[in-house]
Scaffold this active site. Sequence first.
Site, PDB file in Angstrom:
ATOM      1  CG  ASP A  89      -2.066   0.950   1.151  1.00  0.00           C
ATOM      2  OD1 ASP A  89      -1.965   1.946   0.405  1.00  0.00           O
ATOM      3  OD2 ASP A  89      -3.077   0.727   1.843  1.00  0.00           O
ATOM      4  CG  ASP A 100      -4.197   5.551  -0.027  1.00  0.00           C
ATOM      5  OD1 ASP A 100      -3.440   4.581  -0.135  1.00  0.00           O
ATOM      6  OD2 ASP A 100      -4.964   5.726   0.959  1.00  0.00           O
ATOM      7  CG  HIS A 160      -9.591   6.640   3.040  1.00  0.00           C
ATOM      8  ND1 HIS A 160      -8.650   7.556   2.672  1.00  0.00           N
ATOM      9  CD2 HIS A 160      -9.051   5.433   2.770  1.00  0.00           C
ATOM     10  CE1 HIS A 160      -7.574   6.904   2.212  1.00  0.00           C
ATOM     11  NE2 HIS A 160      -7.795   5.611   2.250  1.00  0.00           N
ATOM     12  CG  HIS A 168      -8.048   7.663   6.674  1.00  0.00           C
ATOM     13  ND1 HIS A 168      -8.886   6.587   6.487  1.00  0.00           N
ATOM     14  CD2 HIS A 168      -6.816   7.235   6.335  1.00  0.00           C
ATOM     15  CE1 HIS A 168      -8.177   5.552   6.058  1.00  0.00           C
ATOM     16  NE2 HIS A 168      -6.912   5.923   5.963  1.00  0.00           N
ATOM     17  CD  GLU A 193      -7.951   1.557   1.602  1.00  0.00           C
ATOM     18  OE1 GLU A 193      -6.989   0.782   1.598  1.00  0.00           O
ATOM     19  OE2 GLU A 193      -7.964   2.616   2.252  1.00  0.00           O
ATOM     20  CD  GLU A 287      -5.958   2.742  -1.041  1.00  0.00           C
ATOM     21  OE1 GLU A 287      -4.933   2.155  -0.628  1.00  0.00           O
ATOM     22  OE2 GLU A 287      -6.522   3.641  -0.400  1.00  0.00           O
TER      23      GLU A 287
HETATM   24 CO   LIG Z   1      -6.231   4.144   1.583  1.00  0.00          CO
END
Ligand SMILES: [Co+2]
Length: 302
Positions: A89, A100, A160, A168, A193, A287
Amino acid sequence: MRSGLDEEAVKKLIQAGRVAKRAVDLAVKLVKHGVSVNYVATSIENYIREQGAEPAFPVNIGVNNVAAHYTPVYNDDSTIPEQGVVKIDIGVHVDGYIADTAVTIALSPVFEGLVEASRRALEKALEIVRPGIRALEIGKVVESTIRSYGFNPIRNLSGHGIERYTIHSGIVIPNYGDILARHRLLEGVYAIEPFATNGSGFVKELDIATIYSLRHAKTTLRGGAMSFYERVYRERLTLPFTLRWYASSVDEYNGLLKIVEELAGRKVLVKYPVLVEKTGGYVSQHEHTVVITERDVIVTTI
Ligand SMILES: [Co+2]
């Protein structure tokens, strides 16, 4: 940020996304049985910096039942195992504008179905995402896709909203058809994600944290704690960090671990505990980051 998606912001979001996408490509090449996790994380983070961007958070490496929030520690001697799945990630920011993105690598063919489940769930979510969509619509598609492969979505991990310098934002995109998630995704930045597992579909916290972030605070600390706080705040603001980035010897690392405890005690540092699947299930994750404008959706990390 939600109303402030000007041209300059979108340009930087796209730039961050492009770097993040290439970092994922690098990750896929690096993850092989026997390679040190420290080497994988450091190589990706160095790559991001060479591209003129910064990590938005330390590279997370989640092996098998580890779902999220593990980054190699200083002098970490663990290596990529022979069997299972590895999640990478990656967060990138350009001037606070964040991308992200995550990928899962199956180390053996037996896990390809699990990996396919989260990959396909993300694809399906991206097919339906549009300005004003309700978050639960994405959750429904994610859940039904993952279930169609015979796996469970992880219900207590979610996509998010993202804001400048904030990973976030508080807006949640569930990975299941949560009827409470009736809010609409308006102009802004979002990470979608899906997590799939052959376990129960819930994660729990371990008593270990390898990733931290600072809180903005007007605080007076003594000696080393004050200078560490000031240095990290100058470099990261409230973005997550790892002590790997700040220690150059074991002694220094142990000293920083003490400072972290002191800062946590003073409530100016947040710890992110490692998250593992509750029943020890294997976990896959994919994601992407999307920028939703008034009329369009741009996937920045593809
Ligand atoms: Co994320």
